[in-house]
Design a protein around this motif. Structure first.
Motif, short mmCIF file in Angstrom:
data_model
loop_
_atom_site.label_atom_id
_atom_site.label_comp_id
_atom_site.label_asym_id
_atom_site.label_seq_id
_atom_site.Cartn_x
_atom_site.Cartn_y
_atom_site.Cartn_z
N MET A 74 0.81 -1.15 0.02
CA MET A 74 0.00 0.04 0.06
C MET A 74 1.05 1.19 0.10
O MET A 74 1.95 1.32 0.42
N PRO A 78 -0.91 7.57 2.09
CA PRO A 78 -1.68 8.64 1.11
C PRO A 78 -0.85 9.95 1.08
O PRO A 78 -0.37 10.44 2.08
N ARG A 130 -3.89 4.70 9.25
CA ARG A 130 -4.71 4.93 7.75
C ARG A 130 -4.43 3.85 6.85
O ARG A 130 -5.22 3.43 6.17
N GLY A 187 -7.39 0.97 5.11
CA GLY A 187 -7.32 0.60 3.58
C GLY A 187 -8.49 1.46 3.06
O GLY A 187 -8.73 2.22 2.95
N ARG A 188 -9.13 0.36 2.21
CA ARG A 188 -10.46 0.79 1.35
C ARG A 188 -11.43 1.25 2.05
O ARG A 188 -12.28 2.01 1.59
N SER A 189 -11.43 0.98 3.28
CA SER A 189 -12.70 1.29 4.39
C SER A 189 -12.53 2.87 4.56
O SER A 189 -13.40 3.52 5.16
N SER A 200 -12.78 6.78 4.31
CA SER A 200 -13.76 7.70 3.49
C SER A 200 -13.85 9.14 3.99
O SER A 200 -13.41 8.99 5.54
N GLN A 220 -18.96 6.43 6.34
CA GLN A 220 -19.62 5.26 5.54
C GLN A 220 -19.26 4.01 6.27
O GLN A 220 -18.38 3.69 6.97
N LYS A 279 -18.29 0.64 5.07
CA LYS A 279 -17.79 -0.43 4.00
C LYS A 279 -17.43 -1.56 4.46
O LYS A 279 -17.90 -2.67 4.05
N GLN A 280 -16.63 -1.54 5.52
CA GLN A 280 -16.32 -2.85 6.22
C GLN A 280 -15.83 -2.51 7.61
O GLN A 280 -15.73 -1.34 8.11
#
Length: 139
Positions: free
Chosen positions: A1, A4, A51, A55-57, A59, A63, A65-66
């Motif tokens: 990864m 960011p 962070r 991961g992709r969670s 936002s 939200q 997401k997971q």
């Protein structure tokens, strides 16, 4: 990864403060300043780790997401908020910029409001699983 891009802004801003705030570089590096620097750096790396673990969670708006429960999230529900605060305190002490306590307190209030909103979204989506996770973690 990858790290960011916004996370790279923090060290740049700190360096700019250090080099361009009048008189800051001339102040001696006391034990307190060094400790503040160590706390700021530790907070920064823990923020980056949190962070990346999210991961992709991740936002900007709340939200669900997971439900991330591994790594730092196994003990702290909002480690990004915690370690941004730790980092900020370290910067305040290391750079002797005590006026930053005012926006720091505002940041804490905003983080509490945001974490409450996020908790509601997560509870709606994950129900009892989230409530159990919440009881096992801090903030």
């Amino acid at each position: 990864m990858k790290i960011p891009i916004p996370a790279l802004v923090v060290p740049v801003v700190c360096l700019l403060l250090y080099f361009f705030v009048p008189g800051l570089r001339q102040r001696p590096w006391t034990t307190l300043r060094i400790a503040g620097g160590i706390v700021a750096i530790a907070g920064y790396f823990l923020f980056i780790a949190a962070r990346l673990q999210l991961g992709r969670s991740f936002s900007v708006s709340p939200q669900a997401k997971q439900l991330v429960t591994h790594g730092l999230y196994a003990r702290i529900r909002n480690p990004i908020y915690v370690f941004v605060g730790v980092m900020w305190l370290g910067v305040i002490v290391a750079l002797h910029l005590y006026w930053l306590f005012v926006p720091f307190v505002m940041l804490l209030v905003l983080q509490l409001i945001r974490s409450d909103r996020e908790a509601k979204v997560l509870q709606e989506k994950f129900g009892q699983t989230y409530l159990i996770y919440r009881k096992q973690t801090w903030f």
